[in-house]
Design a protein around this motif. Structure first.
Motif, PDB file in Angstrom:
ATOM      1  N   PHE A   6     -15.113 -27.702  35.646  1.00  0.00           N
ATOM      2  CA  PHE A   6     -15.119 -28.261  36.995  1.00  0.00           C
ATOM      3  C   PHE A   6     -13.750 -28.851  37.309  1.00  0.00           C
ATOM      4  CE2 PHE A   6     -19.416 -28.550  35.396  1.00  0.00           C
ATOM      5  CZ  PHE A   6     -20.181 -28.078  36.455  1.00  0.00           C
ATOM      6  N   SER A   7     -13.434 -28.896  38.584  1.00  0.00           N
ATOM      7  CA  SER A   7     -12.217 -29.560  39.035  1.00  0.00           C
ATOM      8  C   SER A   7     -12.427 -30.035  40.464  1.00  0.00           C
ATOM      9  CB  SER A   7     -11.028 -28.590  38.982  1.00  0.00           C
ATOM     10  OG  SER A   7      -9.825 -29.273  39.272  1.00  0.00           O
ATOM     11  N   ASP A   8     -11.643 -31.009  40.847  1.00  0.00           N
ATOM     12  CA  ASP A   8     -11.564 -31.430  42.248  1.00  0.00           C
ATOM     13  C   ASP A   8     -12.941 -31.712  42.869  1.00  0.00           C
ATOM     14  OD1 ASP A   8      -8.534 -30.938  43.050  1.00  0.00           O
ATOM     15  OD2 ASP A   8      -9.158 -29.304  41.734  1.00  0.00           O
ATOM     16  N   ILE A   9     -13.690 -32.629  42.236  1.00  0.00           N
ATOM     17  CA  ILE A   9     -14.979 -32.990  42.828  1.00  0.00           C
ATOM     18  C   ILE A   9     -14.807 -34.011  43.943  1.00  0.00           C
ATOM     19  CG2 ILE A   9     -16.360 -32.388  40.820  1.00  0.00           C
ATOM     20  CD1 ILE A   9     -16.626 -35.381  40.203  1.00  0.00           C
ATOM     21  N   HIS A  10     -13.715 -34.749  43.920  1.00  0.00           N
ATOM     22  CA  HIS A  10     -13.405 -35.717  44.976  1.00  0.00           C
ATOM     23  C   HIS A  10     -14.630 -36.532  45.391  1.00  0.00           C
ATOM     24  CE1 HIS A  10      -9.349 -34.208  45.440  1.00  0.00           C
ATOM     25  NE2 HIS A  10      -9.831 -32.984  45.440  1.00  0.00           N
ATOM     26  N   ASP A 115      -4.264 -19.958  24.437  1.00  0.00           N
ATOM     27  CA  ASP A 115      -4.808 -18.651  24.811  1.00  0.00           C
ATOM     28  C   ASP A 115      -5.183 -18.639  26.289  1.00  0.00           C
ATOM     29  OD1 ASP A 115      -4.899 -17.475  22.098  1.00  0.00           O
ATOM     30  OD2 ASP A 115      -6.421 -19.031  21.746  1.00  0.00           O
ATOM     31  N   VAL A 116      -5.645 -19.812  26.758  1.00  0.00           N
ATOM     32  CA  VAL A 116      -6.137 -19.931  28.132  1.00  0.00           C
ATOM     33  C   VAL A 116      -5.617 -21.224  28.750  1.00  0.00           C
ATOM     34  CG1 VAL A 116      -8.210 -20.033  29.597  1.00  0.00           C
ATOM     35  CG2 VAL A 116      -8.276 -18.743  27.443  1.00  0.00           C
ATOM     36  N   LEU A 117      -5.081 -21.117  29.952  1.00  0.00           N
ATOM     37  CA  LEU A 117      -4.722 -22.295  30.746  1.00  0.00           C
ATOM     38  C   LEU A 117      -5.821 -22.502  31.770  1.00  0.00           C
ATOM     39  CD1 LEU A 117      -2.893 -24.546  31.890  1.00  0.00           C
ATOM     40  CD2 LEU A 117      -1.704 -22.765  33.213  1.00  0.00           C
ATOM     41  N   LEU A 118      -6.471 -23.660  31.702  1.00  0.00           N
ATOM     42  CA  LEU A 118      -7.475 -24.038  32.695  1.00  0.00           C
ATOM     43  C   LEU A 118      -6.832 -25.066  33.613  1.00  0.00           C
ATOM     44  CD1 LEU A 118     -10.599 -24.495  30.384  1.00  0.00           C
ATOM     45  CD2 LEU A 118     -10.057 -22.533  31.829  1.00  0.00           C
ATOM     46  N   TYR A 119      -6.875 -24.819  34.908  1.00  0.00           N
ATOM     47  CA  TYR A 119      -6.223 -25.709  35.858  1.00  0.00           C
ATOM     48  C   TYR A 119      -7.014 -25.752  37.161  1.00  0.00           C
ATOM     49  CZ  TYR A 119      -4.577 -21.484  38.146  1.00  0.00           C
ATOM     50  OH  TYR A 119      -4.535 -20.282  38.797  1.00  0.00           O
ATOM     51  N   GLY A 120      -6.744 -26.768  37.948  1.00  0.00           N
ATOM     52  CA  GLY A 120      -7.368 -26.926  39.261  1.00  0.00           C
ATOM     53  C   GLY A 120      -6.303 -27.014  40.329  1.00  0.00           C
ATOM     54  N   HIS A 121      -6.408 -28.015  41.173  1.00  0.00           N
ATOM     55  CA  HIS A 121      -5.431 -28.399  42.182  1.00  0.00           C
ATOM     56  C   HIS A 121      -5.411 -27.510  43.427  1.00  0.00           C
ATOM     57  CE1 HIS A 121      -2.079 -30.649  43.749  1.00  0.00           C
ATOM     58  NE2 HIS A 121      -1.248 -29.620  43.698  1.00  0.00           N
ATOM     59  N   THR A 122      -5.539 -26.199  43.293  1.00  0.00           N
ATOM     60  CA  THR A 122      -5.433 -25.320  44.460  1.00  0.00           C
ATOM     61  C   THR A 122      -6.750 -25.199  45.227  1.00  0.00           C
ATOM     62  OG1 THR A 122      -6.015 -23.261  43.332  1.00  0.00           O
ATOM     63  CG2 THR A 122      -3.689 -23.928  43.273  1.00  0.00           C
ATOM     64  N   HIS A 123      -7.845 -25.592  44.604  1.00  0.00           N
ATOM     65  CA  HIS A 123      -9.199 -25.501  45.164  1.00  0.00           C
ATOM     66  C   HIS A 123      -9.678 -24.061  45.318  1.00  0.00           C
ATOM     67  CE1 HIS A 123      -9.511 -29.810  46.990  1.00  0.00           C
ATOM     68  NE2 HIS A 123      -8.697 -29.787  45.944  1.00  0.00           N
ATOM     69  N   GLN A 124      -8.983 -23.100  44.757  1.00  0.00           N
ATOM     70  CA  GLN A 124      -9.357 -21.692  44.870  1.00  0.00           C
ATOM     71  C   GLN A 124      -9.640 -21.115  43.488  1.00  0.00           C
ATOM     72  OE1 GLN A 124      -6.010 -20.089  47.055  1.00  0.00           O
ATOM     73  NE2 GLN A 124      -7.061 -20.450  48.992  1.00  0.00           N
ATOM     74  N   ALA A 125     -10.847 -20.583  43.322  1.00  0.00           N
ATOM     75  CA  ALA A 125     -11.231 -19.999  42.042  1.00  0.00           C
ATOM     76  C   ALA A 125     -10.440 -18.715  41.790  1.00  0.00           C
ATOM     77  CB  ALA A 125     -12.724 -19.690  42.045  1.00  0.00           C
ATOM     78  N   GLU A 126      -9.979 -18.570  40.532  1.00  0.00           N
ATOM     79  CA  GLU A 126      -9.301 -17.331  40.156  1.00  0.00           C
ATOM     80  C   GLU A 126      -9.290 -17.187  38.647  1.00  0.00           C
ATOM     81  OE1 GLU A 126      -5.281 -17.219  41.601  1.00  0.00           O
ATOM     82  OE2 GLU A 126      -4.760 -19.111  40.692  1.00  0.00           O
ATOM     83  N   ASN A 142      -8.825 -20.876  37.121  1.00  0.00           N
ATOM     84  CA  ASN A 142      -9.039 -22.022  38.001  1.00  0.00           C
ATOM     85  C   ASN A 142     -10.505 -21.972  38.426  1.00  0.00           C
ATOM     86  OD1 ASN A 142      -9.225 -23.794  40.227  1.00  0.00           O
ATOM     87  ND2 ASN A 142      -7.106 -23.444  40.780  1.00  0.00           N
ATOM     88  N   PRO A 143     -11.274 -23.041  38.180  1.00  0.00           N
ATOM     89  CA  PRO A 143     -12.688 -23.021  38.540  1.00  0.00           C
ATOM     90  C   PRO A 143     -12.942 -23.176  40.039  1.00  0.00           C
ATOM     91  CG  PRO A 143     -12.110 -25.171  37.707  1.00  0.00           C
ATOM     92  CD  PRO A 143     -10.893 -24.300  37.530  1.00  0.00           C
ATOM     93  N   GLY A 144     -11.890 -23.437  40.801  1.00  0.00           N
ATOM     94  CA  GLY A 144     -12.079 -23.780  42.208  1.00  0.00           C
ATOM     95  C   GLY A 144     -12.389 -25.260  42.291  1.00  0.00           C
ATOM     96  N   ALA A 145     -13.129 -25.655  43.296  1.00  0.00           N
ATOM     97  CA  ALA A 145     -13.418 -27.073  43.495  1.00  0.00           C
ATOM     98  C   ALA A 145     -14.877 -27.266  43.867  1.00  0.00           C
ATOM     99  CB  ALA A 145     -12.524 -27.643  44.598  1.00  0.00           C
ATOM    100  N   CYS A 146     -15.476 -28.316  43.318  1.00  0.00           N
ATOM    101  CA  CYS A 146     -16.850 -28.658  43.699  1.00  0.00           C
ATOM    102  C   CYS A 146     -16.896 -29.199  45.124  1.00  0.00           C
ATOM    103  CB  CYS A 146     -17.434 -29.688  42.732  1.00  0.00           C
ATOM    104  SG  CYS A 146     -18.357 -28.938  41.408  1.00  0.00           S
ATOM    105  N   ASP A 147     -15.772 -29.687  45.596  1.00  0.00           N
ATOM    106  CA  ASP A 147     -15.683 -30.207  46.962  1.00  0.00           C
ATOM    107  C   ASP A 147     -14.533 -29.464  47.624  1.00  0.00           C
ATOM    108  OD1 ASP A 147     -16.209 -31.924  49.167  1.00  0.00           O
ATOM    109  OD2 ASP A 147     -14.510 -33.159  48.588  1.00  0.00           O
TER     110      ASP A 147
END
Length: 171
Positions: A6-10, A115-126, A142-147
């Motif tokens: 998860f990322s960016d639940i705000h 092996d894997v970079l997990l990141y958020g910030h952009t709010h777009q899953a990819e 990038n998991p995208g954002a819950c909010d």
């Protein structure tokens, strides 16, 4: 092994709670990663509702504004975690310039031997793989954002025999 990311639940803990509970009710969850922006809420949520699930987190660019000075030890900018035989670099992504310079982020993760970079910030899953400038490659998820204005999402990572399959859920 199943990992929810998860990322960016705000502040939107309801979506994160519902997603975790749904996976617990249908096969389980082995671990949860949180990639910042809403860290205080995410840490409280996991301690209160899901204390038995291993939980790793990093802080995001918005988190420092919502923590008191005494809570500054929670401001973890990045973390290297091994799970399912793979090395994951957890980062919010703002300091790796993920919005404008993915190559920089990829080179950084490769240098960290991730092996894997997990990141958020952009709010777009990819989910993509980028070759490094000096060799090697890294998977970037990038998991995208819950909010999110783009549609709420989170990542579901299934690992078997060091093979990672990534999917995205909609809370």
């Amino acid at each position: 092994m199943k990992i929810l990311v998860f990322s960016d639940i705000h502040g939107n803990t309801i979506r994160m709670t519902d997603a975790i509970q749904t996976h617990l009710d249908h096969g389980g969850v082995d671990r949860v990663f949180f990639l910042g922006d809403g860290m205080n809420d995410a840490v409280s949520l996991m301690k209160k509702n899901f204390p038995d699930i291993p939980f790793d987190y990093v802080s995001g660019n918005c988190d420092e504004f919502f923590l008191s000075y005494s809570d500054r030890e929670f401001l973890v900018k990045e973390k290297l975690v091994t799970a399912g035989g793979l090395k994951f670099l957890l980062a919010h992504g703002h300091e790796l310039f993920v919005k404008t310079q993915r190559q920089f982020a990829a080179n950084y993760a490769i240098a960290k031997k991730a092996d894997v970079l997990l990141y958020g910030h952009t709010h777009q899953a990819e989910d993509l793989t980028i070759d490094g400038d000096k060799g090697g490659h890294v998977r970037m998820i990038n998991p995208g954002a819950c909010d999110s204005h783009y549609g709420a999402s989170y990542a579901v990572l299934n690992i078997e025999n060091k093979q990672l399959v990534c999917g995205f859920g909609r809370p």
